[in-house]
Design an enzyme around this catalytic site. Sequence first.
Site, PDB file in Angstrom:
ATOM      1  N   ASP B  92       0.863  -1.275   0.070  1.00 22.19           N
ATOM      2  CA  ASP B  92       0.010  -0.131  -0.010  1.00 22.19           C
ATOM      3  C   ASP B  92       0.861   1.319  -0.133  1.00 22.19           C
ATOM      4  OD1 ASP B  92       0.952   0.283   2.339  1.00 22.19           O
ATOM      5  OD2 ASP B  92      -1.012  -0.341   3.616  1.00 22.19           O
ATOM      6  N   ASP B 311      -7.570  -7.752  -0.145  1.00 32.56           N
ATOM      7  CA  ASP B 311      -6.643  -8.070   0.877  1.00 32.56           C
ATOM      8  C   ASP B 311      -7.345  -7.707   2.206  1.00 32.56           C
ATOM      9  OD1 ASP B 311      -6.345  -5.003   0.659  1.00 32.56           O
ATOM     10  OD2 ASP B 311      -5.541  -5.494   2.557  1.00 32.56           O
ATOM     11  N   CYS B 349     -11.412 -29.530   5.366  1.00 31.97           N
ATOM     12  CA  CYS B 349     -10.315 -28.668   5.347  1.00 31.97           C
ATOM     13  C   CYS B 349      -9.022 -29.690   5.283  1.00 31.97           C
ATOM     14  CB  CYS B 349     -10.130 -27.656   6.243  1.00 31.97           C
ATOM     15  SG  CYS B 349      -8.568 -26.428   6.173  1.00 31.97           S
ATOM     16  N   CYS B 351      -5.842 -28.305   5.635  1.00 31.74           N
ATOM     17  CA  CYS B 351      -4.788 -27.780   6.258  1.00 31.74           C
ATOM     18  C   CYS B 351      -3.789 -28.492   7.219  1.00 31.74           C
ATOM     19  CB  CYS B 351      -5.027 -26.079   6.580  1.00 31.74           C
ATOM     20  SG  CYS B 351      -5.536 -26.260   8.409  1.00 31.74           S
ATOM     21  N   CYS B 354      -5.791 -28.634  10.437  1.00 31.91           N
ATOM     22  CA  CYS B 354      -7.002 -29.517  10.511  1.00 31.91           C
ATOM     23  C   CYS B 354      -6.410 -31.157  10.239  1.00 31.91           C
ATOM     24  CB  CYS B 354      -8.118 -29.179   9.414  1.00 31.91           C
ATOM     25  SG  CYS B 354      -8.787 -27.804   9.965  1.00 31.91           S
ATOM     26  N   HIS B 380      -5.057 -22.200   9.370  1.00 39.26           N
ATOM     27  CA  HIS B 380      -6.308 -22.583   9.107  1.00 39.26           C
ATOM     28  C   HIS B 380      -6.806 -21.441   8.471  1.00 39.26           C
ATOM     29  CE1 HIS B 380      -9.962 -24.441   8.744  1.00 39.26           C
ATOM     30  NE2 HIS B 380     -10.451 -23.295   9.525  1.00 39.26           N
TER      31      HIS B 380
END
Lengths: 419, 419
Positions: B92, B311, B349, B351, B354, B380
């Site tokens: 930014d 974002d 999930c 990930c 998980c 996660h």
Amino acid sequence: MPPFSFRVLHTDGAARRGEMATAHGVVQTPAFMPVGTRGAVKGMTPRDLREVGAEIILGNTYHLWLRPGDGLIARLGGLHRFIGWDGPILTDSGGFQAFSLGSKRVITEDGIRFRSHLDGSEHLLTPEGAAEIQAQLGPDIAMVLDECLAQPASMSAVRESTERSARWARRCRDRFLELQGLDSGDRQLDVNTAESRIPPLDLARGGPELVEGPNPAPQPRVTTPGQAQFGIIQGGTVPELRTLSVEKTLAIGFEAYAIGGLSVGEPADAMYSVVGHTAPQLPADRPRYLMGVGTPLDIVEAVSCGVDLFDCVMPTRNARNGQLFTSGGRLTIKNARYAADEGPLDAACACYTCRTHSRAYLRHLFVSGEIGAAVLNTIHNLRFYLDTMARVRHAIVFGTLETLRQSLQAMFSRPLSDS
Amino acid sequence: MPPFSFRVLHTDGAARRGEMATAHGVVQTPAFMPVGTRGAVKGMTPRDLREVGAEIILGNTYHLWLRPGDGLIARLGGLHRFIGWDGPILTDSGGFQAFSLGSKRVITEDGIRFRSHLDGSEHLLTPEGAAEIQAQLGPDIAMVLDECLAQPASMSAVRESTERSARWARRCRDRFLELQGLDSGDRQLDVNTAESRIPPLDLARGGPELVEGPNPAPQPRVTTPGQAQFGIIQGGTVPELRTLSVEKTLAIGFEAYAIGGLSVGEPADAMYSVVGHTAPQLPADRPRYLMGVGTPLDIVEAVSCGVDLFDCVMPTRNARNGQLFTSGGRLTIKNARYAADEGPLDAACACYTCRTHSRAYLRHLFVSGEIGAAVLNTIHNLRFYLDTMARVRHAIVFGTLETLRQSLQAMFSRPLSDS
């Protein structure tokens, strides 16, 4: 599951290169155990621990007992499953933290009465309770409850404490054997064939649904059949009392033995002296564990005396404080001299942190208070410790431990590399 | 390095499935950018980010400018090298944080004068300075400096601010083109062939050794040749002013355009209305970026209006606060109902969190204040967001975005799954 066993593969003087088999796998010794106080080595995931080379980790019974509770952990399948680590685990007895963290603590023959540091609730940790809580947590190795005497203490106070620790050890061992379904004597004499004598455990017989909470349930669940229990040698810095403690503890009989009551502020020489006096008196066919020690140099000194197992918060705690161990000595990452340093923490290290990031970036993360600073520094410090243990094991095989000791002494006795 | 480019592969109504090429690689759009405020996505290592599926991340110019300084980062090879992330980065302009974190801020035609939240030192962020700092940081995509007006504001205040933002955009663009060695006009008209017009940059010509510190050096280094610069549409919630801002910003000409000034406390409907009004006015052949947005539902609503980039700190900040996104809705991990829950956070999930840990363990870590709670929860939540973006991209290809939008609306508009 295999029983607990230990064999020495090589020696170099008193130092031993060995293999310790536990219910959850084999550990190459001498070994260092990262400390996972509350069911996690701070900032590390189980795969991070594997990657840095950890083979066994330590959990703190006091913390896990009070929160989330040994009953809950037992219901969820035990500590290994709860924390997602399928390798060997050792837990302490909870005594040390009950002394150091609990408030209004009172020691009686019964045990340690204290108030929780979390909520002030009152608890009594007995030798039997320590065995029960650890049966429920289910580490591969449990420790007996011993008394951690505040130093300095008079000779008579040390003697009294050492004798009480031996009486506690007897009670803790009896309860352990009872829980594991063993007669007294089954395990102490022939550890290598104990498996065949362990009756199959019916996990469903654990009595009524266990309640969550810090108090051991009336019918503790035995989460890990084949759990080993280590006795602890006390006796302060008094050689005769160390010898007395060895005699009394060996008379009870444990799978192996630890040297406790050190790394509590005594000078390094006093510690080396106690280890040098005590370790040779412990059975040569069992691993020897020096509790809470220490710096890389402390570890190599103790290995030279025949010690096989170590744990210490130093690599993890120092990492979070920005104090790093490197092959060039200690390094304080917040030092301004690293602000524009493009090099890795340690050019001789292959950890993720050293492969990926510069000192400049690690300094930036630390100065900025980023979580990543703790994570990346811990990965490095643990890798440094575990690489050091690998070097120690190689040195024993090749008969070069004294050379390694001297190089570590030179590395860590000179002023900080960045001071 | 390839120039910045964008192509639309599929559409579903106004929604676009595209590919955005940058100097450090290609990003599949619609895309979500995890926020790496101070050069790190809190609790994540670069490999964690890759594993959860991040293709592009965002850095905050304000933070990096003040510490460790854009000059230092440039000397160390730029932001990619400094933080160990070799994929695309967007920064930014620093304006938003100068407004929200700086104290004693004064806006003049010149720029934003403020005092650092770190040490109270006084700074002036000008449109030219924002281009220079970002040239030194070297993201693939830089943003122009715009004025973030506090809401509510009068119609005349919004108009004045919108017009000032347009004047700032002109100055910021001019300085950007100068730094990149381009004439005004080189980049705005034919973005896809800009590469051939970028003269080879001599990195050694960066003038005298740059000093570390927050002030842009007199001779800024251009760390990333081929950097793109996005303009920002302002105008509050007033449709005519949004249209005015579009006209003025397109007249300047940027590689692409962002919709700013939203997600600052306005009702969701007002935001959707501005996005629905503004996005269609932006060039169809350039990516559109909705700054600071938002919930998974917000994102899908905006994608339906033709937005391509997002974002938001929500997945990372909420993770650290124990607020988790799951396929069953939101979940507050400290809730007592999870104390003995053996299941994963989200059975749908894949990930690391998980795959490895139970809700009971994650609750324990969170309640205990362990660093690992932040790490595992962030893994996660980011994976949930990035998986959602993958589902969005698939839905556009298969023409089922509206179905996905409805299912997310049902998932996230019902009460918290655990309340």
